[in-house]
Scaffold this active site. Structure first.
Site, PDB file in Angstrom:
ATOM      1  N   LYS A 282     -16.376  26.037  19.859  1.00  0.00           N
ATOM      2  CA  LYS A 282     -17.126  25.168  18.948  1.00  0.00           C
ATOM      3  C   LYS A 282     -16.190  24.074  18.448  1.00  0.00           C
ATOM      4  CE  LYS A 282     -20.647  26.241  15.539  1.00  0.00           C
ATOM      5  NZ  LYS A 282     -20.904  27.124  14.400  1.00  0.00           N
TER       6      LYS A 282
HETATM    7  C1  E4P Z   1     -24.001  26.695  13.148  1.00  0.00           C
HETATM    8  O1  E4P Z   1     -23.525  27.065  14.185  1.00  0.00           O
HETATM    9  C2  E4P Z   1     -23.449  26.958  11.808  1.00  0.00           C
HETATM   10  O2  E4P Z   1     -22.614  28.086  11.861  1.00  0.00           O
HETATM   11  C3  E4P Z   1     -24.487  27.279  10.780  1.00  0.00           C
HETATM   12  O3  E4P Z   1     -25.781  27.303  11.305  1.00  0.00           O
HETATM   13  C4  E4P Z   1     -24.314  26.576   9.489  1.00  0.00           C
HETATM   14  O4  E4P Z   1     -25.348  26.936   8.623  1.00  0.00           O
HETATM   15  P1  E4P Z   1     -25.309  26.695   7.048  1.00  0.00           P
HETATM   16  O5  E4P Z   1     -25.765  25.317   6.789  1.00  0.00           O
HETATM   17  O6  E4P Z   1     -26.271  27.711   6.509  1.00  0.00           O
HETATM   18  O7  E4P Z   1     -23.900  26.946   6.602  1.00  0.00           O
END
Ligand code: E4P
Length: 220
Positions: free
Chosen positions: A84
């Site tokens: 990522k």
């Molecule tokens: C995506 O891969 C992120 O880890 C995640 O969906 C972030 O979500 P949040 O806005 O609830 O922190």
């Protein structure tokens, strides 16, 4: 639409690893911090629980640093680890480099169609538009998902869309109808997907009626 779980909580992952509809995992530095273990420990454990794409995020800010971290993470499980990367120029440079080397990538923190376009042009395996954070800030997250789907159709990009930052069942339903490839969903929302008050009421009626039949059968 495939469903991933968005968590680094090992208990949650162990539980959903038995569910037939959870196909992968996404983590981020904030989720890893809550697990109170090193990233390597958490990701290694996740790979023993889920045989599917597992996104592990790099934290360095320059391309070389990101690639160094990515190669170490990739060593944990060459088949399933997805690197990522942040939506920055350095992140996109690292994305292209890693994808060209056959390592799967997920460009995260995507909040606009222009950003999604850049991730797709950088050959990202996945791009993650964040629904909840957009809605929290007064933007229309569903519109962005629809636009990303259209972008893929227009140009035949292979990048898969992961609807992220999911807050509700409605988010999951909306992005499924919009044509998102995947939604990555927190544990609490995943559990809500199966619930409906009429299912509960129907089950209760069937349970009581089945008892009546069982009593009748006992008498015969
Ligand atoms: C995506 O891969 C992120 O880890 C995640 O969906 C972030 O979500 P949040 O806005 O609830 O922190």
């Amino acid at each position: 639409m495939e469903l991933f779980i968005d968590t680094a909580d090992l208990k949650e992952i162990e539980e959903v690893s038995k569910y037939p509809f959870v196909k992968g995992v996404t983590t981020n530095p904030s989720l890893i911090a809550k697990a109170n273990l090193t990233q390597k420990e958490v990701i290694t454990r996740i790979t023993s629980l889920i045989d599917g794409p597992i996104s592990a995020e790099v934290t360095k800010e320059d391309m070389d640093g990101m690639i160094e971290q990515a190669l170490k993470l990739h060593e944990i499980d060459k088949k399933n680890i997805v690197i990522k990367l942040p939506m920055t120029i350095e992140g996109l440079k690292a994305c292209k480099y890693l994808t060209d080397k056959g390592i799967k990538t997920n460009v995260t923190l995507c909040f606009s169609l222009a950003q999604a376009l850049l991730a797709m042009e950088a050959n990202a395996t996945y791009v993650s538009p964040f629904m909840g954070r957009l809605d929290d800030n007064g933007f229309d997250s569903l519109e962005l998902i629809k636009e990303c789907v259209q972008l893929k159709k227009n140009y035949g990009y292979k990048t898969k869309i992961i609807a992220a930052s999911i807050r509700s069942v409605k988010h999951v339903e909306d992005c499924a109808l919009a044509g998102s490839d995947i939604a990555t969903v927190p544990y609490k929302v995943l559990l809500k997907l199966i619930k409906h008050s009429l299912t509960d009421a129907g089950l209760e009626t069937f349970r009581l009626d089945a008892q009546k039949t069982a009593k009748l059968e006992e008498k015969k």
